[in-house]
Every structure is written in structure tokens, then in C-alpha cells.
Scaffold this motif. Structure first.
Motif, PDB file in Angstrom:
ATOM      1  N   SER A 210      -7.147   5.695   0.249  1.00  0.00           N
ATOM      2  CA  SER A 210      -7.112   4.440   0.992  1.00  0.00           C
ATOM      3  C   SER A 210      -8.454   4.154   1.646  1.00  0.00           C
ATOM      4  O   SER A 210      -8.974   3.031   1.570  1.00  0.00           O
TER       5      SER A 210
ATOM      6  N   ILE B  38      -9.299   1.401  -1.103  1.00  0.00           N
ATOM      7  CA  ILE B  38      -8.608   0.171  -0.706  1.00  0.00           C
ATOM      8  C   ILE B  38      -9.381  -0.613   0.347  1.00  0.00           C
ATOM      9  O   ILE B  38      -9.639  -1.818   0.180  1.00  0.00           O
TER      10      ILE B  38
ATOM     11  N   ASP C  50      -1.472   1.287   7.949  1.00  0.00           N
ATOM     12  CA  ASP C  50      -1.729   2.185   6.823  1.00  0.00           C
ATOM     13  C   ASP C  50      -1.479   3.641   7.190  1.00  0.00           C
ATOM     14  O   ASP C  50      -1.018   4.429   6.351  1.00  0.00           O
TER      15      ASP C  50
ATOM     16  N   TYR D 193      -8.282  -6.307  -2.203  1.00  0.00           N
ATOM     17  CA  TYR D 193      -7.239  -5.305  -1.994  1.00  0.00           C
ATOM     18  C   TYR D 193      -6.410  -5.114  -3.265  1.00  0.00           C
ATOM     19  O   TYR D 193      -6.122  -3.984  -3.674  1.00  0.00           O
TER      20      TYR D 193
ATOM     21  N   ALA E 284      -7.017   3.159  -6.411  1.00  0.00           N
ATOM     22  CA  ALA E 284      -6.555   3.988  -5.294  1.00  0.00           C
ATOM     23  C   ALA E 284      -5.400   4.874  -5.729  1.00  0.00           C
ATOM     24  O   ALA E 284      -5.343   6.054  -5.373  1.00  0.00           O
TER      25      ALA E 284
ATOM     26  N   MET F 246       0.429   3.745  -3.250  1.00  0.00           N
ATOM     27  CA  MET F 246       0.012   5.131  -3.089  1.00  0.00           C
ATOM     28  C   MET F 246       1.140   6.092  -3.443  1.00  0.00           C
ATOM     29  O   MET F 246       0.881   7.203  -3.914  1.00  0.00           O
TER      30      MET F 246
ATOM     31  N   THR G 235       1.051   5.760   5.149  1.00  0.00           N
ATOM     32  CA  THR G 235       0.573   6.990   4.517  1.00  0.00           C
ATOM     33  C   THR G 235       1.439   8.180   4.908  1.00  0.00           C
ATOM     34  O   THR G 235       1.697   9.076   4.091  1.00  0.00           O
TER      35      THR G 235
ATOM     36  N   SER H 141      -3.647  10.932   0.084  1.00  0.00           N
ATOM     37  CA  SER H 141      -3.388   9.493   0.076  1.00  0.00           C
ATOM     38  C   SER H 141      -4.353   8.763   1.001  1.00  0.00           C
ATOM     39  O   SER H 141      -4.889   7.696   0.654  1.00  0.00           O
TER      40      SER H 141
ATOM     41  N   THR I 155       0.827  -1.209   0.000  1.00  0.00           N
ATOM     42  CA  THR I 155       0.000   0.000   0.000  1.00  0.00           C
ATOM     43  C   THR I 155       0.859   1.256   0.000  1.00  0.00           C
ATOM     44  O   THR I 155       0.471   2.275  -0.575  1.00  0.00           O
TER      45      THR I 155
END
Length: 209
Positions: free
Chosen positions: A147, A151, A181, A110, A117, A64, A185, A143, A60
Motif C-alpha cells: 500500500s 497505492i 487503510d 489509485y 499492489a 489487498m 490492512t 500488505s 483497498t
């Protein structure tokens, strides 16, 4: 009499390129590089968590990052290329897995969410954040929005289908991913903001401030 430095000009086109500007060759190279980065990130961590056994990886983060750095189109393309490589048999998914069957497994939702995403995060950075994309806090919320809206919902729907469970139960399987996350992020925001500060033309923005 002093000489004046001239920008580099692409032969035969009369077009001036700056280090952060775009060209088809550079775009392809960036897309390929980020697809490779996402592939590598799938191997880091890969720790199954919760009742669903969906592994935590750095995917992830790199997904992103692709969107927030490259913008919506190239970000979407990089992640789609990554998924295509896995679909045709290269072991680029978590736990060295590959093939179409992975998309029907517990983590399938996912995986399928990733290109969208990246596109949404890239769109928000390029067209909503605009000149503020050099501020990490702004990129963070761009971002995080992608998510939260893409996501996690698609991941939950994928687990609902695979395990034949309710949305609420699938959502509880998704909870362990939230803390990680937020950390990832934050890293996306700091890295992307620095990249855009160094290369302000990376997102093809040529309008005047």
C-alpha cells in the motif's frame, strides 16, 4: 485388516489434489470470485473525502486481500479482471461509475495501482513471509508495504496529473485515506492469516519446512 485412506486423484492425470491445492479450474474460480468481491466492495462506503473528492470504499481491503490470499499472479489477475469489467462499461467502480474515463479522473491513479499492489502484497506473503504467513502481524506488514509503495504514490501522481498540482499538495489530499487503510490492512492480515492456516497449500508452496 484396515483400509488406508487415499488422497483424491484427478482422473487421467495421476495427480493428487488436496483442498488447498491448485488446478486451472479452481484458479479461474478464485480469480472470478475475488473480482466479484472487489466489485461489491466498491459500493460499500463510497464517501468522498478531502479536497479531491476521491471516495473512501472497501476496495483497498479486497484488493489487498486478493493478493495476500491468492498470491501475486492470481491476485494480479483478479484485480485486472475487475478493472476490465469496469472499463467495458459495467458499473463496478465507486459510486456506480464505469468506463475508460474513470481512469483519467482523480481516482484513476489509485485504480491503476491496484493490480500491482495486489501482486506485490502477494509476492511478499508467498516468498518473503513464507511459513510465517499464518501470523497476522507478518501479513499486515506485507500488505502495508504494498500500500505504501504502490497505492499511495500512484494515487498521488494521478491527482497531480488531474488537478495539475504539486506532489506536496496532492499528498495532502491523500492523507485522509491513511487511517482507514491501517484499519483495512489489519482486517486483511487477520483474514488472510486464517485462510493460510486453514489451507496451507493455497499458494502452491510444496517445499518442505
Amino acid at each position: 485388516m484396515t483400509a488406508t485412506a487415499q488422497p483424491d486423484t484427478t482422473p487421467g492425470t495421476g495427480r493428487h489434489d488436496s483442498p488447498g491445492s491448485s488446478s486451472p479450474t479452481r484458479d479461474l474460480a478464485l480469480v472470478a470470485a475475488f473480482a466479484a468481491l472487489i466489485s461489491a466492495s466498491a459500493y460499500i462506503g463510497a464517501i468522498p473525502v478531502g479536497s479531491a473528492g476521491v471516495p473512501i470504499t472497501l476496495q483497498t481491503l479486497t484488493v489487498m486481500l486478493a493478493g495476500c490470499v491468492l498470491g501475486p499472479l492470481r491476485g494480479f489477475s483478479a484485480v485486472t479482471l475487475y478493472l476490465a469489467l469496469g472499463a467495458v462499461g459495467l458499473p463496478v467502480f465507486a459510486e456506480h461509475s464505469s468506463g475508460i474515463g474513470v481512469f483519467t479522473g482523480p481516482s484513476g491513479g489509485y485504480l491503476l495501482s491496484f493490480p500491482f499492489a495486489a501482486a506485490l502484497g502477494g509476492f511478499l506473503v508467498a516468498y518473503v513471509a513464507r511459513e510465517r504467513r499464518t501470523r497476522a502481524i507478518v501479513v499486515f506488514f506485507c500488505s502495508l508495504t504494498a500500500s505504501v509503495l504502490v497505492i499511495h504514490p500512484l494515487g498521488i501522481l494521478g491527482m497531480m496529473r488531474f488537478f495539475d498540482i504539486s506532489f506536496l499538495e496532492a499528498a495532502t489530499y491523500d492523507v485522509p485515506f491513511w487511517l482507514g487503510d491501517l484499519v483495512k490492512t489489519s482486517l486483511v492480515a487477520m483474514i488472510a492469516a486464517e485462510v493460510h492456516r486453514a489451507f496451507p497449500q493455497l499458494l502452491h508452496r510444496d517445499r518442505r519446512s
